[in-house]
Design an enzyme around this catalytic site. Structure first.
Site, PDB file in Angstrom:
ATOM      1  N   SER A   1       9.999   5.617   5.591  1.00 34.96           N
ATOM      2  CA  SER A   1      11.374   5.479   6.048  1.00 34.96           C
ATOM      3  C   SER A   1      11.537   4.350   7.051  1.00 34.96           C
ATOM      4  O   SER A   1      12.637   3.826   7.233  1.00 34.96           O
ATOM      5  CB  SER A   1      11.843   6.794   6.684  1.00 34.96           C
ATOM      6  OG  SER A   1      11.051   7.110   7.804  1.00 34.96           O
TER       7      SER A   1
ATOM      8  N   LEU B   1       0.817  -1.215   0.000  1.00 33.36           N
ATOM      9  CA  LEU B   1       0.000   0.000   0.000  1.00 33.36           C
ATOM     10  C   LEU B   1       0.850   1.263   0.000  1.00 33.36           C
ATOM     11  O   LEU B   1       0.423   2.306  -0.482  1.00 33.36           O
ATOM     12  CB  LEU B   1      -0.922   0.008   1.222  1.00 33.36           C
ATOM     13  CG  LEU B   1      -1.968  -1.101   1.301  1.00 33.36           C
ATOM     14  CD1 LEU B   1      -2.752  -0.987   2.606  1.00 33.36           C
ATOM     15  CD2 LEU B   1      -2.904  -1.046   0.109  1.00 33.36           C
TER      16      LEU B   1
ATOM     17  N   ASP C   1       5.406  11.615  16.521  1.00 35.27           N
ATOM     18  CA  ASP C   1       5.531  11.877  15.090  1.00 35.27           C
ATOM     19  C   ASP C   1       4.165  12.187  14.476  1.00 35.27           C
ATOM     20  O   ASP C   1       3.764  11.598  13.471  1.00 35.27           O
ATOM     21  CB  ASP C   1       6.180  10.683  14.387  1.00 35.27           C
ATOM     22  CG  ASP C   1       6.778  11.066  13.025  1.00 35.27           C
ATOM     23  OD1 ASP C   1       7.064  12.265  12.823  1.00 35.27           O
ATOM     24  OD2 ASP C   1       6.947  10.176  12.179  1.00 35.27           O
TER      25      ASP C   1
END
Length: 740
Positions: A19, A15, A130
């Site tokens: 990183s 999909l 994040d």
């Protein structure tokens, strides 16, 4: 081609790639799933695997409608995978790429969903670390919410922590996506829940504006902007919404809302945003910018080829994706989670706003490009060459005239203690020094390269002082210099007694009260005192253990001593001031460096180092001349010069000399009628020296005040006068007054 993941799952189709690994569409015992297969180098790292196993229970326990649920964590041979719920839809980055910006109601609805997810995670003790559009999924198969926005779900919990292992990132490096990194992460603090709030506010800003508030360009420039620049307001949104955004983008973590508070405040804004179209805001560096053509030419010259974005390619600044190598493009998934070098204090302080750019110019905060730096370097080289030729022409004449310019170099420029501090403090120890003079574990405070924007309009006349008159004698001899604060029409004067206790005296309408003693701890150094609310004052004292303690007077009652920080050892008790109602700001000295912290909404933020032009001695002075500003004053150890460090707009400005003032001990400051007054022990003998400035300067010529003391004085604006207090030779207290 199908791939087995453990014994229960099968991965069928890729999909996306990022990183940290690859996301597959997969199948499990309960139906379709999304499988995030981590990179092979991560899977082969035993430390990462150990973290993976440790995080398993916490991550599996996250259960909230706005969190992409983690069903399983698989460790099987070379495979390390997170098995997650499959969300039918797209990520928020894809939506931004398509629409550029969202209508305010839809943007706020999405941000509120993510805030709800963070509130659940933070309650479980998990920090995401994040938060960015790539990690927000939109469930397009679910009924839309306010503004037609699909429900938003936050994903990738735990990925940042798994990647951030000590072997992969040294203390000089940071993990994260540059556009969304909170300032405290850049400065080296451990990530806490407030970093997620900052990142989410950055995402919301980007949803509204079409670009991130500090993003775009080289990662180093992005990091500098997070630390040194104030966020530019967005026109066209309600003031209440902007207040929420600005609070959550505050540099100080303690100033931000919690995730639960943010979700509630955002949902309160939804009725105000009905029918509001997307904002019409130009991104910095957008086409039409008068400097674009010149920048394009310089980029072509610097890179040796056509400039990126030339020929109508669109804005030079991109939201979200930040290439780490000049000229390269982000990967296909736009995942910019990476390891970046932690910038030094000098690099962070080195950012300058382009000259002549007004504060409200939308382009000004981020116009510094590599091309502009190249132009500046050319100018500097040319200027230096011209100066060298001029010096060569004048050198012979100066020699014949008997002059030697080398002797006129200032001590600030050539003193090795200022340019290369050794991190030690001689006989004045107390703080634990680290290489370069920075105390171990203390980050650098937000700094800015520009001078204080509240600059003064001129020098101020020095006040004329009465002679010092002795106050009633205390029960014990005083052992140090006093500090004072005005509470209404009453002046409170505090000092340390020879018995190790803090003593204080009051004076109201010309009449003295009785001396009082604050017992409970044995103290060292001069206490600090501040009033941040009407009817309340706080006293800070340094214990004999080198740690800082606080005691509060409220509604006529004293509380008990409480420890402010159980780790940081100080050389002298910090100075205290209040830059906003209810806020307490402290600056202190540890290991020869200046450190600062603030109490906001009942919570202390972490101590951080304020860069100064050299190591400092004695305790600092501190005053707030207007809401949102601070002025700190320190004595440079190398030459006794008094340095002035202004603070405004959330950042400390570069230090500057307070005129020609030199001192032998702690400088004290008071603000009255827009004028800042300074008083300090005179260098080379008894007596006091004084200086004054309107606002932040310039400083006028210093003067002297006759006083038989070698201690630091107290200075306070109270009851229509400036008051100075000193310790007398017999251990008592004396007062002088001057009209302000």
């Amino acid at each position: 081609m199908a791939r087995k993941i453990g014994s229960r799952y099968t991965a069928h189709q890729v999909l996306g790639r990022g990183s940290a690994g690859t996301v597959w569409l997969g199948e499990g015992p309960d139906g379709p799933v999304a499988i995030k297969l981590l990179r092979e180098d991560l899977a082969s790292d035993q430390e990462v695997v150990g973290r993976f196993v440790q995080e398993r229970t916490a991550l599996l326990s996250l259960d909230h409608p706005n969190i992409v649920g983690i069903r399983d964590l698989v460790v099987d041979g070379d495979d390390l995978a997170l098995v997650m719920d499959l969300v039918r839809g797209c990520d928020l980055r894809s939506r931004l790429d398509r629409d550029r910006r969202l209508a305010p109601r839809a943007a706020v609805s999405i941000a509120a969903d993510v805030a709800d997810a963070l509130a659940a995670a933070h309650a479980a003790g998990i920090v995401h670390r994040d938060v960015k559009p790539e990690n927000v999924l939109l469930d397009t198969e679910a009924p839309p919410g306010p503004g037609g926005a699909p429900p938003a779900l936050l994903t990738d919990f735990g990925i940042a922590r798994l990647v951030d292992s000590p072997r992969r990132t040294r203390v000089t490096r940071i993990i994260g996506t540059p556009d969304y990194l909170a300032p405290e992460i850049i400065e080296g603090l451990p990530p806490r829940a407030s970093v997620d709030i900052y990142a989410l506010a950055t995402v919301l800003y980007e949803l509204l504006a079409g670009f991130a508030p500090f993003g775009g360009g080289h990662p180093g420039a992005v990091l500098r902007r997070h630390v040194t620049e104030a966020v530019t307001p967005l026109p066209g949104i309600p003031d209440e919404l902007w207040a929420v955004l600005a609070q959550c983008l505050a540099k100080a973590p303690a100033s931000r809302l919690t995730a639960g508070e943010l979700a509630a405040r955002l949902r309160e804004q939804l009725p105000l945003l009905v029918g509001m179209p997307p904002l019409d805001v130009d991104a910095p560096g957008s086409p039409g910018d008068e400097d674009d053509e010149e920048d394009a030419e310089d980029r072509a010259d610097e890179d040796g080829g056509p400039a990126e974005g030339a020929g109508g390619a669109g804005p030079s600044r991109r939201g979200g994706a930040v290439p780490l190598v000049r000229g390269s493009a982000p990967d296909s998934s736009r995942d910019t989670h990476t390891s970046i070098k932690l910038p030094s204090a000098e690099e962070l302080a080195g950012h300058r706003r382009p000259a002549g750019s007004p504060a409200g110019d939308r382009r000004s905060p981020h116009r510094r490009t590599g091309a502009e730096e190249l132009r500046r370097r050319r100018i500097r080289i040319g200027t230096a060459a011209a100066a060298a030729l001029l010096a060569a022409g004048l050198g012979g004449w100066a020699h014949l005239a008997g002059g030697d310019d080398s002797a006129s170099t200032s001590r600030e420029d050539r003193d090795p203690e200022d340019t290369a501090p050794d991190g030690t403090d001689g006989a004045e120890g107390g703080g634990a020094g680290a290489p370069g003079g920075l105390p171990a574990g203390i980050p650098t405070a937000p700094t800015a390269g520009a001078a204080s924007p509240q600059g003064g309009t001129g020098t101020a006349p020095l006040p004329r002082w009465s002679s010092f008159r002795e106050a009633p004698d205390p029960a014990v001899r005083l052992a140090g210099g006093p500090r004072a604060v005005a509470l209404g029409r009453t002046t409170f004067v505090f000092a340390r007694g020879e018995d190790g206790n803090v003593w204080y005296l009051t004076r109201t309408g010309g009449r003295y009260g009785t001396w009082h003693r604050l017992t409970g701890i044995s103290t060292e150094g001069d206490p600090a005192v501040v009033s941040s609310r009407a009817g309340q004052l706080d006293v800070f004292a340094l214990g004999t253990d080198g740690l800082l303690y606080r005691r509060t007077l409220s509604a006529g009652e004293w509380g008990v001593w409480s420890q402010v920080d159980g780790r940081t050892a100080f050389d002298a008790a910090p100075a205290a001031a209040s830059s906003a109602p209810g806020r307490i700001d402290l600056v202190g000295r540890t290991g020869g460096d200046l450190v600062t912290a603030s109490l906001v909404d009942g919570r202390w933020n972490a101590w951080a180092v304020v860069p100064t032009a050299g190591r400092i001695t004695a305790a600092p002075g501190l005053v707030s001349r207007a809401d949102g500003t601070l002025d700190a004053f320190v004595v440079r150890r190398a030459d006794g010069a008094v340095l002035h460090l202004p603070h405004a707009n959330g950042a400390w400005r570069p230090s500057q000399r307070a005129g020609t003032l030199e001192a032998a001990g702690r400088p004290e400051a008071a603000a009255a009628g827009g004028v800042v007054h300074l008083l300090a022990p005179a260098a080379g003998g008894t007596g006091l020296v004084q200086a004054a400035a309107e606002g932040a300067g310039p400083w006028g010529a210093p003067g002297r005040v006759a006083a038989r003391t070698a201690d630091a004085p107290a200075l306070v604006a109270a009851d229509g006068f400036l008051e100075a207090w000193i310790r007398t030779a017999d251990g008592g207290l004396a007062r002088a007054a001057a009209d302000r």
